[in-house]
Design an enzyme around this catalytic site. Structure first.
Site, PDB file in Angstrom:
ATOM      1  N   GLU A   1       0.939  -1.271  -0.015  1.00 14.43           N
ATOM      2  CA  GLU A   1      -0.105  -0.042   0.141  1.00 14.43           C
ATOM      3  C   GLU A   1       0.881   1.132   0.075  1.00 14.43           C
ATOM      4  O   GLU A   1       0.537   2.282   0.777  1.00 14.43           O
ATOM      5  CB  GLU A   1      -0.989  -0.061   1.189  1.00 14.43           C
ATOM      6  CG  GLU A   1      -1.923  -1.181   1.029  1.00 14.43           C
ATOM      7  CD  GLU A   1      -3.129  -1.177   2.301  1.00 14.43           C
ATOM      8  OE1 GLU A   1      -3.045  -0.246   3.049  1.00 14.43           O
ATOM      9  OE2 GLU A   1      -3.941  -1.735   2.216  1.00 14.43           O
TER      10      GLU A   1
ATOM     11  N   GLU B   1      -4.166  -8.841   0.208  1.00 12.19           N
ATOM     12  CA  GLU B   1      -4.618  -8.766   1.618  1.00 12.19           C
ATOM     13  C   GLU B   1      -6.111  -8.803   1.716  1.00 12.19           C
ATOM     14  O   GLU B   1      -6.590  -7.861   1.033  1.00 12.19           O
ATOM     15  CB  GLU B   1      -3.924  -7.380   2.134  1.00 12.19           C
ATOM     16  CG  GLU B   1      -3.910  -7.111   3.553  1.00 12.19           C
ATOM     17  CD  GLU B   1      -3.272  -5.927   4.109  1.00 12.19           C
ATOM     18  OE1 GLU B   1      -2.085  -5.665   3.780  1.00 12.19           O
ATOM     19  OE2 GLU B   1      -3.837  -4.995   4.865  1.00 12.19           O
TER      20      GLU B   1
HETATM   21  C1  GAL Z   1      -4.340  -2.505   5.372  1.00  7.64           C
HETATM   22  C2  GAL Z   1      -2.552  -2.567   5.756  1.00  7.64           C
HETATM   23  C3  GAL Z   1      -2.380  -3.394   6.912  1.00  7.64           C
HETATM   24  C4  GAL Z   1      -3.221  -3.092   7.903  1.00  7.64           C
HETATM   25  C5  GAL Z   1      -4.643  -3.494   7.437  1.00  7.64           C
HETATM   26  C6  GAL Z   1      -5.665  -3.187   8.463  1.00  7.64           C
HETATM   27  O1  GAL Z   1      -4.723  -1.461   4.723  1.00  7.64           O
HETATM   28  O2  GAL Z   1      -1.913  -2.901   4.585  1.00  7.64           O
HETATM   29  O3  GAL Z   1      -1.011  -3.093   7.240  1.00  7.64           O
HETATM   30  O4  GAL Z   1      -3.187  -2.018   8.231  1.00  7.64           O
HETATM   31  O5  GAL Z   1      -5.148  -2.495   6.356  1.00  7.64           O
HETATM   32  O6  GAL Z   1      -7.236  -3.596   7.911  1.00  7.64           O
END
Ligand code: GAL
Length: 813
Positions: A430, A506
């Site tokens: 990100e 993710e």
């Molecule tokens: C994402 C990020 C992670 C964590 C996650 C929580 O945007 O890449 O590190 O913060 O959100 O939902």
């Protein structure tokens, strides 16, 4: 690497038995001195550190706390979470005292060191901004706390006298989005070789062609030497898992050259996969005439990885989708201090869930994790950075990016390019540079570095800024487009991108607290309650995230998806979303397992979908609801079976089958109208033929009566490091879990081991992990017993006022 590691005593070097004569590798573990704060004189040899604390590393100086919301208090607007204004975030980095400087010192001697020898210090990771001194002189520095780095200290060492190693570390405030840990939290190695030797990470092994009959193996070995006149002879044997030699090569290395390439063929190779994690080993010997100058080992595996348009990911020719999790590096109550037994437990728990992959979010892993993944069978996405040039936090990696990014990448690439578990590199998570005009150029540059150093693995990055990433060309650059939290937009991404596949780098970020259920049950985004907990009906998410089922559907239905990496396998310290601004929350709610490693209900949802080998049948919620009599209390069943029937106090609530009417009904059986009455809920599961095949039940608990213990490991190794995780449950007289119990439990560990730490999985609990007492959370906690260095028996006794005590015995061998 030579695996023959022997602990180095601080004052006297232990006799080194059975090690290769050619190189000695020591783990610098014991008798370090440590002090927090500024000690500018501590780099000097004559400095008196007697009053400093004696510590054993790996060591995390902040994990003992105390917790305090003022530690690294951050007033920030978290842009990637869609926040509109800056608010105070007390628990963002865990509320532990990790900010500031700290010094470590070690006095050591190296009897075999003399003219003609080389000595290297290898740090697996030091948090952070390490500056390393040997005998009063600076030998080097390394800012990024997650990377491994080494320094040649040959010219700094005394040949006969004691040597002094001093390391200064410093963590800045507002430099992280989670708890980074503090100190020498990973191992430090001292490697002594001859002048002619294979340097750190000096081999690169690939398997260019693999068939059932044969695997071609190519080994590139670098050799450092000052005597460039002589011809060397490099002899390599390849050993199979049983230690049998399966191929050999002897190759001359001409004067003036420093690399040698050797080719081998292994007949009928046994392929590596998560299901068959079979390892081979290359043992390379470097000879000058008849004199053995060095011996170096390269563990490896034989497998093919392919990424194909229309087919996605193939391992050994078989298409498969990643059933992965993202994990941070901390080990809950152990903090960031690395421990192999703790990592092994995590992998064992994940594999039981059917998980086959881990993303090392958002930084380089500890080498022990990579080795365990090789040996236990987990595929790895090895990630490097959470930031490039554009910052996410005030003092983050963006400061170092220009000067360090290539050096950091090189160390990661050289370190992990021989590991079969490693199936892709990630150059970032990100990164806000997705939106910059030159973001795609940075991506291309970093990806090119990966390709240059390791043409065998593809490169990905986790993208959250969907439109920018696509419109500005960032996503098109990557070998594998990885999307964070965008399942609904996969078809659009697929139609706009050239790759022909994509991945959920993710996913989910569902939030829940183990054993906590909230009513009325419903889907909520960013929902907060007065007790700072989240509901375990698994319907609560963040503004940007989803419930597991939403991702399951896309992964199952879209042929071009390559699988997912769930955020997260385990709860971690810091980032207590949705309670980022609500102290005392200081650890995450995202985990499938809580901070103690106890499965939340979500574990069974993933297991029911991912574990194709063993059946899953799990009921929720608990059934002890004094005061809810007569109220609607939905009952869910997470099961691998297609249908099941629920009975409440013997009365059928109907038989349900999974169906495709909604995302949830596809993966969960939900009796939404059940009215609570004390007693027993029982579920009977049916297979495809309609035969009743399994059942599970939950009964209303009476008052807390005694403690039940369950150790995950009853036999420990006498290495002073092995761990047994013992789950303590507060139960009623009949053995039913008391789901609301918060009894204070106290631990007395005697014999051949010691108390290490305890955690209860409550993200709001401010009790110290290292003290031998803690309150149960939702009726449970886990305490950790560590082996001593002598064989014997450990007795663990757990007491609590008003409850019958419990004890268990663990053997140390
Ligand atoms: C994402 C990020 C992670 C964590 C996650 C929580 O945007 O890449 O590190 O913060 O959100 O939902």
């Amino acid at each position: 690497m030579n695996k023959c590691k022997i602990a180095l005593l601080a004052m006297v070097l232990m006799s080194v038995k059975g090690m290769s004569q050619a190189r000695q590798e020591y783990l610098l573990e014991k008798n370090w001195k440590f002090a927090k704060g500024e000690h500018p004189q501590a780099l000097n040899e004559a400095f008196n550190d007697k009053s400093w604390e004696t510590v054993r590393i790996p060591h995390d100086w902040a994990i003992k706390g105390p917790f305090d919301g003022n530690n690294d208090l951050q007033k920030v607007q978290i842009v990637q979470n869609g926040e509109q204004e800056a608010t105070m975030k007390a628990g963002r980095t865990g509320g532990l005292p990790f900010i500031g400087a700290g010094w470590y010192r070690l006095s050591f001697s190296v009897p075999e060191f003399r003219a003609g020898k080389k000595a290297v210090l290898l740090f697996d990771g030091a948090m952070s901004n390490a500056v390393v001194y040997v005998n009063g002189k600076k030998v080097g520095n390394w800012p990024y706390g997650y990377n491994s780095f080494s320094f040649d200290i040959t010219s700094f060492l005394h040949t006969k006298a004691q040597n002094t190693l001093a390391v200064r570390l410093e963590n800045f405030e507002q430099a992280s989005r989670w708890y980074p840990g503090a100190g020498l939290y990973r191992n430090v190695h001292l490697i002594v070789t001859n002048d002619t030797h294979v340097p750190v990470w000096g081999t690169y092994l690939t398997t260019p062609t693999i068939t059932q009959e044969n695997a071609a193996v190519q080994l590139l070995t670098t050799i450092d030497r000052s005597n460039k006149q002589s011809t060397l002879s490099v002899k390599t044997r390849l050993l199979d898992a049983a230690g049998k030699v399966v191929a050999t090569a002897v190759t001359p290395l001409k004067a003036d050259s420093s690399t040698v390439t050797q080719q081998f063929s292994i007949a009928h190779p046994v392929l590596w996969s998560p299901e068959t994690p079979v390892m081979y080993k290359a043992v390379t010997q470097v000879y000058e005439g008849t004199q053995l100058k060095d011996q170096y080992e390269t563990p490896f595996g034989i497998r093919t990885i392919e990424y194909k348009a229309g087919k996605g990911f193939l391992l050994n020719g078989q298409p498969r989708k990643f059933r992965g999790v993202c994990n941070h590096h901390d080990l809950g109550p152990l903090g960031a201090a690395i421990n192999t037994a703790a990592l092994r437990r995590q992998i064992r728990l994940l594999k039981d869930m059917g998980c086959d992959a881990i993303r090392t979010s958002h930084n380089m892993p500890a080498p022990e994790l990579v080795t365990l993944c090789d040996e236990m069978g987990i595929m790895l996405m090895v990630e490097s950075f959470d930031e490039w040039k554009a910052p996410k936090v005030k003092n983050g990696y963006s400061f170092y990016f220009d000067d360090w990014v290539e050096k950091d990448l090189l160390n990661m690439l050289h370190h992990y390019r021989n590991n079969p578990s490693n199936i892709m590199w990630s150059i970032g998570n990100e990164v806000p540079d997705q939106s910059s005009a030159n973001g795609k150029d940075i991506a291309r540059r970093l990806q090119d570095i990966c390709h240059r150093e390791d043409p065998t693995r593809p490169v990905t990055a986790g993208m959250d800024r969907f439109d920018d990433a696509i419109n500005k060309g960032f996503a098109a650059v990557l070998d594998i487009p990885g999307f964070n939290y965008k399942p609904a937009r996969y078809p659009e991404a697929h139609s706009k991108l050239p790759q022909g596949f994509l991945m959920g780098s993710e996913t989910a970020s569902t939030v829940s607290s183990r054993g906590i259920y909230k009513f009325p049950v419903g889907f909520y985004k960013g929902k907060m309650y007065d007790d700072n907990q989240c509901s375990s009906y698994d319907f609560e998410v963040c503004s940007w995230s989803q419930v597991p089922d939403d991702e399951f559907v896309q992964q199952e239905d879209l042929g071009y998806t390559m699988g997912e990496f769930v955020w997260t396998g385990f709860d971690y310290l810091g980032e207590p979303t949705p309670y980022d601004s609500k102290w005392p929350s200081h650890s995450s709610y995202f985990g499938i397992f809580d901070l103690a490693g106890i499965p939340k209900d979500r574990f069974y949802l993933y297991r029911s979908h991912w574990n194709k080998q063993q059946p899953t049948l799990h009921l929720l919620p608990h059934w002890t609801w004094p005061g809810r009599e007569g109220q609607v209390t939905p009952v869910f069943c997470y099961t691998s079976y297609p249908s099941a029937e629920l009975f409440v106090n013997g009365k059928s609530m109907g038989k349900l089958s999974k169906d495709t009417s909604t995302h949830q009904s596809r993966y969960r059986l939900m009796w939404n109208d059940v009215v609570y009455q004390p007693g027993t809920i029982r579920v009977v599961a049916y297979d495809n033929t309609g035969k009743a095949v399994a059942e599970d039940s939950v009964s209303t608990a009476g008052t807390p009566h005694h403690i039940q213990l369950e150790a995950d490991n009853n036999v420990l190794t006498a290495d002073g490091k092995d761990l047994s995780y013992i789950t303590a449950s507060v139960v009623d007289a009949k053995g039913n879990l008391c789901p609301a119990a918060t009894n204070l439990l106290q631990f007395e560990i005697t014999g051949a081991g010691s108390f290490k730490a305890v955690a209860n999985g409550d993200p709001t609990c401010l009790e110290a992990f290292h003290l031998p007492q803690m309150k149960a959370f939702s009726g449970k906690l886990v305490f950790i017993v560590q082996s001593g260095e002598k064989t014997g028996v450990v007795k663990a006794l757990v007491k609590s006022d008003g409850l019958q005590s419990a004890s268990c015995t663990i053997h140390v061998k």
